[in-house]
Motif scaffolding. Structure first.
Motif, PDB file in Angstrom:
ATOM      1  N   ASN A 156       0.806  -1.218   0.000  1.00 21.34           N
ATOM      2  CA  ASN A 156       0.000   0.000   0.000  1.00 21.34           C
ATOM      3  C   ASN A 156       0.843   1.274   0.000  1.00 21.34           C
ATOM      4  O   ASN A 156       0.349   2.353   0.335  1.00 21.34           O
ATOM      5  CB  ASN A 156      -0.950   0.002   1.201  1.00 21.34           C
ATOM      6  CG  ASN A 156      -1.952  -1.133   1.169  1.00 21.34           C
ATOM      7  OD1 ASN A 156      -1.986  -1.958   2.084  1.00 21.34           O
ATOM      8  ND2 ASN A 156      -2.736  -1.211   0.112  1.00 21.34           N
ATOM      9  N   GLY A 161      -5.358   6.119 -10.494  1.00 22.07           N
ATOM     10  CA  GLY A 161      -6.527   6.065  -9.636  1.00 22.07           C
ATOM     11  C   GLY A 161      -6.944   7.448  -9.188  1.00 22.07           C
ATOM     12  O   GLY A 161      -6.389   8.465  -9.620  1.00 22.07           O
ATOM     13  N   LEU A 169      -8.428   9.609  -2.483  1.00 20.32           N
ATOM     14  CA  LEU A 169      -9.343   8.833  -1.651  1.00 20.32           C
ATOM     15  C   LEU A 169     -10.754   9.405  -1.609  1.00 20.32           C
ATOM     16  O   LEU A 169     -11.730   8.678  -1.832  1.00 20.32           O
ATOM     17  CB  LEU A 169      -8.760   8.730  -0.235  1.00 20.32           C
ATOM     18  CG  LEU A 169      -9.610   7.980   0.794  1.00 20.32           C
ATOM     19  CD1 LEU A 169      -9.849   6.543   0.353  1.00 20.32           C
ATOM     20  CD2 LEU A 169      -8.940   8.027   2.158  1.00 20.32           C
ATOM     21  N   TYR A 182     -12.609   9.051  -4.887  1.00 20.50           N
ATOM     22  CA  TYR A 182     -12.934   7.649  -5.168  1.00 20.50           C
ATOM     23  C   TYR A 182     -14.184   7.238  -4.390  1.00 20.50           C
ATOM     24  O   TYR A 182     -15.086   6.587  -4.937  1.00 20.50           O
ATOM     25  CB  TYR A 182     -11.746   6.766  -4.784  1.00 20.50           C
ATOM     26  CG  TYR A 182     -12.022   5.287  -4.912  1.00 20.50           C
ATOM     27  CD1 TYR A 182     -11.850   4.624  -6.126  1.00 20.50           C
ATOM     28  CD2 TYR A 182     -12.454   4.539  -3.813  1.00 20.50           C
ATOM     29  CE1 TYR A 182     -12.101   3.268  -6.248  1.00 20.50           C
ATOM     30  CE2 TYR A 182     -12.707   3.184  -3.923  1.00 20.50           C
ATOM     31  CZ  TYR A 182     -12.529   2.549  -5.142  1.00 20.50           C
ATOM     32  OH  TYR A 182     -12.785   1.208  -5.254  1.00 20.50           O
ATOM     33  N   LEU A 201     -10.758   0.422   3.350  1.00 16.95           N
ATOM     34  CA  LEU A 201      -9.739   1.321   2.799  1.00 16.95           C
ATOM     35  C   LEU A 201      -8.956   1.998   3.919  1.00 16.95           C
ATOM     36  O   LEU A 201      -7.738   2.197   3.813  1.00 16.95           O
ATOM     37  CB  LEU A 201     -10.387   2.358   1.893  1.00 16.95           C
ATOM     38  CG  LEU A 201     -10.909   1.843   0.553  1.00 16.95           C
ATOM     39  CD1 LEU A 201     -11.738   2.908  -0.156  1.00 16.95           C
ATOM     40  CD2 LEU A 201      -9.765   1.390  -0.344  1.00 16.95           C
ATOM     41  N   GLN A 254      -6.317  -0.238   5.021  1.00 13.28           N
ATOM     42  CA  GLN A 254      -5.171  -0.260   4.108  1.00 13.28           C
ATOM     43  C   GLN A 254      -4.228   0.909   4.392  1.00 13.28           C
ATOM     44  O   GLN A 254      -3.003   0.754   4.388  1.00 13.28           O
ATOM     45  CB  GLN A 254      -5.644  -0.202   2.655  1.00 13.28           C
ATOM     46  CG  GLN A 254      -6.360  -1.462   2.184  1.00 13.28           C
ATOM     47  CD  GLN A 254      -6.645  -1.419   0.684  1.00 13.28           C
ATOM     48  OE1 GLN A 254      -5.773  -1.119  -0.120  1.00 13.28           O
ATOM     49  NE2 GLN A 254      -7.878  -1.733   0.311  1.00 13.28           N
ATOM     50  N   VAL A 285      -6.513   5.556  -4.887  1.00 10.92           N
ATOM     51  CA  VAL A 285      -7.188   4.257  -4.932  1.00 10.92           C
ATOM     52  C   VAL A 285      -7.458   3.908  -6.384  1.00 10.92           C
ATOM     53  O   VAL A 285      -8.009   4.716  -7.138  1.00 10.92           O
ATOM     54  CB  VAL A 285      -8.513   4.274  -4.143  1.00 10.92           C
ATOM     55  CG1 VAL A 285      -9.087   2.856  -4.059  1.00 10.92           C
ATOM     56  CG2 VAL A 285      -8.305   4.849  -2.747  1.00 10.92           C
ATOM     57  N   THR A 286      -7.035   2.702  -6.786  1.00  8.76           N
ATOM     58  CA  THR A 286      -7.268   2.258  -8.155  1.00  8.76           C
ATOM     59  C   THR A 286      -8.714   1.806  -8.316  1.00  8.76           C
ATOM     60  O   THR A 286      -9.454   1.658  -7.336  1.00  8.76           O
ATOM     61  CB  THR A 286      -6.328   1.093  -8.503  1.00  8.76           C
ATOM     62  OG1 THR A 286      -6.635  -0.035  -7.657  1.00  8.76           O
ATOM     63  CG2 THR A 286      -4.872   1.487  -8.301  1.00  8.76           C
ATOM     64  N   GLY A 300      -9.954  -0.981  -6.195  1.00 11.04           N
ATOM     65  CA  GLY A 300      -9.956  -0.815  -4.747  1.00 11.04           C
ATOM     66  C   GLY A 300      -8.614  -0.979  -4.065  1.00 11.04           C
ATOM     67  O   GLY A 300      -8.570  -1.075  -2.831  1.00 11.04           O
ATOM     68  N   GLN A 301      -7.519  -0.982  -4.830  1.00  9.66           N
ATOM     69  CA  GLN A 301      -6.191  -1.093  -4.224  1.00  9.66           C
ATOM     70  C   GLN A 301      -5.659   0.310  -3.909  1.00  9.66           C
ATOM     71  O   GLN A 301      -5.689   1.193  -4.759  1.00  9.66           O
ATOM     72  CB  GLN A 301      -5.229  -1.819  -5.161  1.00  9.66           C
ATOM     73  CG  GLN A 301      -5.626  -3.255  -5.431  1.00  9.66           C
ATOM     74  CD  GLN A 301      -5.739  -4.071  -4.149  1.00  9.66           C
ATOM     75  OE1 GLN A 301      -4.798  -4.130  -3.355  1.00  9.66           O
ATOM     76  NE2 GLN A 301      -6.893  -4.689  -3.948  1.00  9.66           N
ATOM     77  N   LEU A 302      -5.195   0.474  -2.690  1.00 14.08           N
ATOM     78  CA  LEU A 302      -4.809   1.794  -2.203  1.00 14.08           C
ATOM     79  C   LEU A 302      -3.300   1.947  -2.159  1.00 14.08           C
ATOM     80  O   LEU A 302      -2.580   0.990  -1.868  1.00 14.08           O
ATOM     81  CB  LEU A 302      -5.416   1.988  -0.815  1.00 14.08           C
ATOM     82  CG  LEU A 302      -5.148   3.276  -0.039  1.00 14.08           C
ATOM     83  CD1 LEU A 302      -6.374   3.641   0.803  1.00 14.08           C
ATOM     84  CD2 LEU A 302      -3.936   3.129   0.876  1.00 14.08           C
TER      85      LEU A 302
END
Length: 416
Positions: free
Chosen positions: A158, A182, A185, A188, A202, A205, A230-231, A234-236
């Motif tokens: 992360n 992304g 936050l 998103y 999130l 993360q 954040v992509t 959902g990857q931060l």
């Protein structure tokens, strides 16, 4: 007599000397906030130079992204030819072996470009951060080099991954990291309409990345939505360790001098009390910022700066009108709502020693809030309708009661 602004021989209105502006600005930042104006007035410099430095200090303290301060610095230090800006689609000059194809952002110390290595069209896109020529000084360069070493030692899912570094032909340091595609936050969350469990995931993360950095002796001290991307899946990624503080200097032997380096950039909306007052920075500062970030995530609000010096802190947990019902805390049962509120209040205590001892405590409480109830439901029980007198017995207790009733009936039959 020499012009004290450093612009001797130049027509009226010429910009002051860049080095003198930088030196005086750095020196003023080392003073307590309430004493900076007196420091400038007693510095003996030209009124024009003093006013320009003061304007930088005001921009520095303004809320909002770092590009506000960058714009102020550019206004003060602009030189002929500095207004050259590549047209959309044009490439910037090469940065080492990298082709910079698009400006992604700009701060007080550096510009960030989207680029790739060489002429290989198949090479992956990367983010290239290069020191701004008009921000170059010994102290700023040391800060930039410190960020490079920090990122090189932080390997976490992360945290934006370090890839490369070097010097441009002009001698400016640059840093290359993975390009995170992304949204920041808060955007998103709004665009995706993320529900409360997703928002808390999130937050976990972010906490995981910060806890990892703390274990390696690094305090981020600029945690805010702008620095969290954040992509779409959902990857931060946590970004920008540009003003991070190193706690364990033995782990970074190549870094000399204080890691503040006179660069006290902060965002008022997410600054801890000790950052605002110039006090010591510890992991507790990040915990405070995580508390503000969590409040923003679950309510869409932040605590105004003028309220952060009062305890007990009166926190408004009513979700902002712009938040979707599924994203707010309305469906939390009283136990979980109390736990969430207590965690935020604990993290936002004025004195660092009164906050949670570690980010791990925030992680544990958040995980408890996310854990499913016995019924596997997030919602609190609905209001009872008139005449609805449901038993409060659990399934096992009900079986025992029915069994006992059966035994009594059997005994009565035998006695009869």
């Amino acid at each position: 007599m020499p012009d004290p602004s450093g612009a001797e021989g130049c027509p009226p209105g010429s910009p002051p000397d860049l080095v003198r502006v930088q030196e005086l600005f750095d020196a003023a930042l080392d003073e307590p906030v309430c004493e900076r104006q007196a420091f400038l007035e007693g510095s003996g410099v030209d009124v024009q130079l003093r006013d320009e430095v003061w304007s930088l200090l005001v921009a520095h303290a303004a809320e909002g992204p770092l590009d506000q301060m960058a714009a102020a610095i550019a206004r003060v230090t602009r030189r002929p030819g500095d207004d050259r800006q590549a047209a959309e689609g044009d490439e910037a000059p090469p940065i080492g072996p990298y082709r910079a194809l698009e400006t992604l952002g700009e701060g007080g110390m550096a510009r960030v470009y989207r680029g790739r290595r060489g002429d290989d069209e198949g090479a992956p896109w990367v983010a290239v951060k290069v020191l701004r020529p008009d921000a170059d000084s010994v102290r700023v360069r040391r800060r930039f080099m410190a960020e490079r070493q920090i990122l090189a030692r932080l390997e976490h899912d992360n945290i934006a991954r370090y890839l490369d570094d070097g010097l441009t032909p002009e001698g400016l340091p640059y840093l290359v990291t993975e390009l995170v595609v992304g949204d920041r936050l808060d955007r998103y969350l709004e665009r995706k309409g993320v529900d409360l469990p997703g928002r808390l995931d999130l937050f976990l993360q972010v906490c995981g990345a910060v806890e990892y950095a703390h274990r390696r002796g690094v305090v981020h001290r600029d945690l805010k939505p702008d620095n969290v991307l954040v992509t779409d899946d959902g990857q931060l990624r946590l970004l920008d360790f540009g003003i991070a503080k190193i706690l364990d200097r033995s782990a970074f032997p190549g870094i000399g001098g204080p890691t503040t380096s006179g660069v006290h950039v902060l965002t008022l909306s997410y600054a801890s009390p000790e950052q605002l007052s110039g006090g010591p920075i510890t992991p507790a500062s990040d915990i405070y910022q995580l508390g503000l970030l969590l409040l923003k995530i679950v309510t869409g609000k932040v605590v105004p700066v003028h309220q952060r010096s009062v305890e007990p802190l009166d926190i408004d947990f009513t979700p902002a009108e712009s938040m979707l019902p599924s994203a707010g805390i309305a469906d939390l049962d009283s136990h979980r709502l109390s736990a969430l509120r207590s965690m935020v209040v604990h993290a936002l205590r004025i004195h660092p020693d009164d906050r949670p001892a570690s980010v791990g405590e925030l992680i544990r409480v958040t995980q408890d809030i996310l854990s499913p109830s016995e019924a596997g439901s997030w919602s609190a029980p609905g209001p009872r309708r008139p005449g609805d007198h449901r038993s409060g017995l659990g399934p096992l207790a009900l079986v025992l009661v029915l069994g006992l009733v059966g035994l009594v009936l059997a005994a009565l039959l035998l006695m009869g």
